[in-house]
Design a protein around this motif. Structure first.
Motif, PDB file in Angstrom:
ATOM      1  N   SER A  77       0.844  -1.194   0.000  1.00  0.00           N
ATOM      2  CA  SER A  77       0.000   0.000   0.000  1.00  0.00           C
ATOM      3  C   SER A  77       0.883   1.250   0.000  1.00  0.00           C
ATOM      4  O   SER A  77       2.083   1.190   0.212  1.00  0.00           O
ATOM      5  CB  SER A  77      -0.911   0.000   1.220  1.00  0.00           C
ATOM      6  N   GLU A  78       0.267   2.380  -0.223  1.00  0.00           N
ATOM      7  CA  GLU A  78       0.983   3.651  -0.191  1.00  0.00           C
ATOM      8  C   GLU A  78       0.705   4.402   1.104  1.00  0.00           C
ATOM      9  O   GLU A  78       1.071   5.570   1.236  1.00  0.00           O
ATOM     10  CB  GLU A  78       0.570   4.513  -1.392  1.00  0.00           C
ATOM     11  N   THR A 131       0.745   5.802   4.927  1.00  0.00           N
ATOM     12  CA  THR A 131       1.755   6.129   5.934  1.00  0.00           C
ATOM     13  C   THR A 131       1.630   5.151   7.100  1.00  0.00           C
ATOM     14  O   THR A 131       0.525   4.771   7.493  1.00  0.00           O
ATOM     15  CB  THR A 131       1.552   7.562   6.430  1.00  0.00           C
ATOM     16  N   HIS A 149       9.792  -1.627   3.314  1.00  0.00           N
ATOM     17  CA  HIS A 149      10.337  -1.015   2.094  1.00  0.00           C
ATOM     18  C   HIS A 149      10.727  -2.073   1.066  1.00  0.00           C
ATOM     19  O   HIS A 149      10.423  -1.926  -0.126  1.00  0.00           O
ATOM     20  CB  HIS A 149      11.550  -0.151   2.454  1.00  0.00           C
ATOM     21  N   SER A 176       7.694  -3.457  -0.663  1.00  0.00           N
ATOM     22  CA  SER A 176       6.806  -2.503  -1.324  1.00  0.00           C
ATOM     23  C   SER A 176       7.181  -2.347  -2.793  1.00  0.00           C
ATOM     24  O   SER A 176       8.213  -2.861  -3.252  1.00  0.00           O
ATOM     25  CB  SER A 176       6.904  -1.146  -0.621  1.00  0.00           C
ATOM     26  N   ARG A 207       8.173   0.235  -3.962  1.00  0.00           N
ATOM     27  CA  ARG A 207       9.261   1.216  -3.987  1.00  0.00           C
ATOM     28  C   ARG A 207      10.610   0.583  -3.652  1.00  0.00           C
ATOM     29  O   ARG A 207      11.575   1.289  -3.373  1.00  0.00           O
ATOM     30  CB  ARG A 207       8.967   2.337  -2.984  1.00  0.00           C
ATOM     31  N   THR A 235      11.359   5.811   0.032  1.00  0.00           N
ATOM     32  CA  THR A 235      10.794   5.778   1.381  1.00  0.00           C
ATOM     33  C   THR A 235      11.716   6.523   2.342  1.00  0.00           C
ATOM     34  O   THR A 235      12.934   6.469   2.204  1.00  0.00           O
ATOM     35  CB  THR A 235      10.645   4.320   1.869  1.00  0.00           C
ATOM     36  N   LEU A 270       2.714  15.469   4.276  1.00  0.00           N
ATOM     37  CA  LEU A 270       1.720  14.403   4.309  1.00  0.00           C
ATOM     38  C   LEU A 270       0.405  14.834   3.669  1.00  0.00           C
ATOM     39  O   LEU A 270      -0.273  14.029   3.029  1.00  0.00           O
ATOM     40  CB  LEU A 270       1.478  13.963   5.754  1.00  0.00           C
ATOM     41  N   ASP A 279       7.284  12.776  -3.857  1.00  0.00           N
ATOM     42  CA  ASP A 279       6.534  11.519  -3.722  1.00  0.00           C
ATOM     43  C   ASP A 279       7.392  10.534  -2.942  1.00  0.00           C
ATOM     44  O   ASP A 279       8.085   9.695  -3.507  1.00  0.00           O
ATOM     45  CB  ASP A 279       6.176  10.954  -5.096  1.00  0.00           C
ATOM     46  N   ARG A 337       7.244   7.935   0.467  1.00  0.00           N
ATOM     47  CA  ARG A 337       6.414   7.305   1.496  1.00  0.00           C
ATOM     48  C   ARG A 337       7.090   7.490   2.857  1.00  0.00           C
ATOM     49  O   ARG A 337       8.302   7.300   2.988  1.00  0.00           O
ATOM     50  CB  ARG A 337       6.242   5.826   1.207  1.00  0.00           C
ATOM     51  N   ILE A 339       7.502   6.333   6.745  1.00  0.00           N
ATOM     52  CA  ILE A 339       7.317   5.354   7.813  1.00  0.00           C
ATOM     53  C   ILE A 339       7.908   5.979   9.067  1.00  0.00           C
ATOM     54  O   ILE A 339       9.094   6.313   9.099  1.00  0.00           O
ATOM     55  CB  ILE A 339       8.015   4.016   7.503  1.00  0.00           C
TER      56      ILE A 339
END
Length: 527
Positions: free
Chosen positions: A223-224, A226, A245, A248, A250, A298, A319, A336, A338, A340
């Motif tokens: 998923s994208e 947070t 990560h 994902s 990404r 990420t 965000l 862009d 993500r 964490i």
């Protein structure tokens, strides 16, 4: 005519009131009833025959009335024979016989196991009335022979390994040649065990909490959203961020990690968002921040609960809108990346106390992954110990081939306030100090957490002391304190201390002499 009326009529034709029925009609109804019984019987047989489990129907006189195809394949066709004679070769009913128990009006509770000849079975049973009003017991069995054999093989292998280890350890005192053979054998066993136990994702353990954690990380990785990782210090929050990560979409983009509590606010802001030329002293050129360079990747922000209100506002903008502004600039830049985040504090309580923005908390806490402390998953301590022993045995080139049960019991009983990080440090220190390739009680010591609250004031006191004298003298005294602490912690073993401090032995002895440090009179006691 209803089925009940038909059965009553067949049982007692004289009881039916009214004029005598036509014999032809009665014959037709009787034929239809028989056909219906045959149809139900065939359907029952067809249903039972497709079952992989074995099905037996046994009368109250212990005669086998029916066996499905699976039962016949296993035991042969024993229909018409006495069950205990056909299946076990007994003259009397078996102990805890389902037929005997059902005849006494008792119901089955749970699953039962029994050995029938060379076959181990797991079974349950139920009593019911057949279509001929006879009392039957249906027994459903499952062949668990393979499982029993595997359990026996595992138990035998465990016993064999324990026996070999005890014999070889005793032989170590008698022969160096035997010691070398034992070391090689144990290393092979350890490597094989590590190969099976080591998880590909880096998580070590098989407890229910870890299995749930693996499932959750796998589910949310693609998923994208947070993610906010919570848990005590030392529980592995950074490892979970790495796993998310890597799993994902990404994974082929960069992952940048920042500890928000380890750097100043200005440095954190300039590193994350970048800065323009002339934004501050030393900013001689434009610098792209990690949110720009990690575009498509990420960013992991550890200790997120420690950031300032200004950083909270800047992070909220990322965000909400996916936008940043470089320090000293006005241009809005799309990004862009993500996010964490991780924390070991209760952010919900911080929000209620006004120390953390509520809107930022909700933006971060889209998916919450809570890591349990080690004391709540003690069944993972043994595989974690095996993992760390393997890791540091190779790193320190030590052939550790024995860990006494007494030490393992201590590790299992410890409360582990420092969690996995503390356990790793204990094993690492023990392997460094171990002699003769065996870890003893002497090498295993736990970190003290009793003085935790008092340590909060250690940094300000140290800073005041450092400002009271020249920097050169301060650094020299700090070096002496560090070396004295290392010598004490590692039992005044210069070889270990040199390895820990990344110093040559000659350099170590020179510094010890310079700071007036000795082996505290314990060097000869170590031989």
């Amino acid at each position: 005519m209803s089925s009940a009326m038909q059965q009553e009529k067949l049982k007692n034709p004289q009881s039916t009131p009214g004029p005598a029925a036509d014999p032809g009609t009665l014959q037709q109804e009787l034929t239809r009833a028989r056909l219906e019984v045959e149809r139900l019987k065939k359907n029952r047989i067809a249903l039972f025959d497709v079952m992989l489990d074995m099905v037996f129907l046994i009368r109250d006189d212990y005669v086998i009335e029916y066996m499905n195809a699976s039962a016949i394949r296993t035991f042969g066709d024993q229909c018409g024979r006495i069950c205990h004679q056909a299946l076990e070769g007994r003259h009397d009913p078996c102990p805890n016989c389902p037929v005997t128990i059902s005849s006494a009006g008792k119901a089955a509770e749970g699953l039962f196991e029994r050995k029938l000849g060379q076959i181990y079975v797991e079974y349950n049973y139920v009593s019911f009335q057949g279509y001929r009003n006879d009392q039957l017991v249906m027994i459903v069995m499952r062949d668990i022979t393979a499982r029993k054999q595997q359990e026996a093989e595992l138990a035998q292998m465990h016993n064999d390994i324990e026996t070999v280890l005890q014999q070889k350890i005793q032989a170590l005192r008698e022969s160096e040649r035997v010691r070398q053979e034992l070391s090689q054998e144990v290393n092979i066993l350890k490597q094989e065990l590590d190969r099976h136990c080591q998880q590909q994702d880096g998580m070590v353990g098989s407890s229910r909490r870890i299995q749930e954690l693996r499932e959750l990380t796998s589910h949310v990785a693609d998923s994208e959203a947070t993610i906010l990782i919570t848990g005590e210090s030392g529980t592995g929050k950074e490892l979970v961020a790495d796993i998310i990560h890597k799993r994902s979409q990404r994974h082929n983009k960069p992952l940048f990690k920042f500890n928000c509590a380890a750097v100043s606010e200005n440095l954190l802001e300039s590193e994350l968002f970048g800065y323009e030329k002339g934004a501050f002293t030393g900013a001689t050129s434009r610098h792209r921040g990690k949110f720009e360079t990690a575009n498509g990747g990420t960013i992991f922000l550890d200790e997120i609960g420690d950031i300032s209100p200004r950083m909270q506002a800047a992070l909220l903008r990322v965000l909400q809108n996916g936008e940043i502004v470089r320090v000293g600039g006005n241009e809005t830049i799309k990004t862009d990346a993500r996010i964490i985040a991780a924390t070991n504090v209760n952010l919900g309580a911080a929000v209620e106390e006004g120390r953390f923005r509520r809107d930022l908390y909700y933006r971060l806490n889209v998916i919450n992954i809570h890591l349990p402390p080690l004391r709540e998953r003690r069944e993972d301590i043994v595989p974690l110990v095996t993992h760390f022993v393997t890791k540091y045995r190779a790193a320190f080139q030590k052939n550790i081939d024995y860990l006494p049960n007494g030490i393992m019991d201590r590790l299992l009983q410890h409360n582990w306030p420092g969690n996995i990080r503390e356990l790793e440090n204990v094993i690492k220190r023990a392997i460094l100090l171990a002699r003769n390739n065996i870890i003893t009680e002497k090498e295993v010591s736990f970190e003290s957490h009793e003085d935790g609250p008092a340590q909060d004031n250690a940094v300000p006191i140290l800073e005041n002391w450092m400002l009271e004298q020249p920097l050169k003298e301060t650094l020299a005294k700090l070096e002496g304190k560090i070396m004295a602490s290392a010598l004490k912690q590692y039992q005044y073993n210069p070889q270990v201390v040199a390895k820990v401090l990344k110093l040559g032995k000659t350099t170590l002895y020179e510094k010890m002499k310079r700071h007036g440090l000795t082996d505290n009179g314990n060097r000869q006691n170590r031989h």
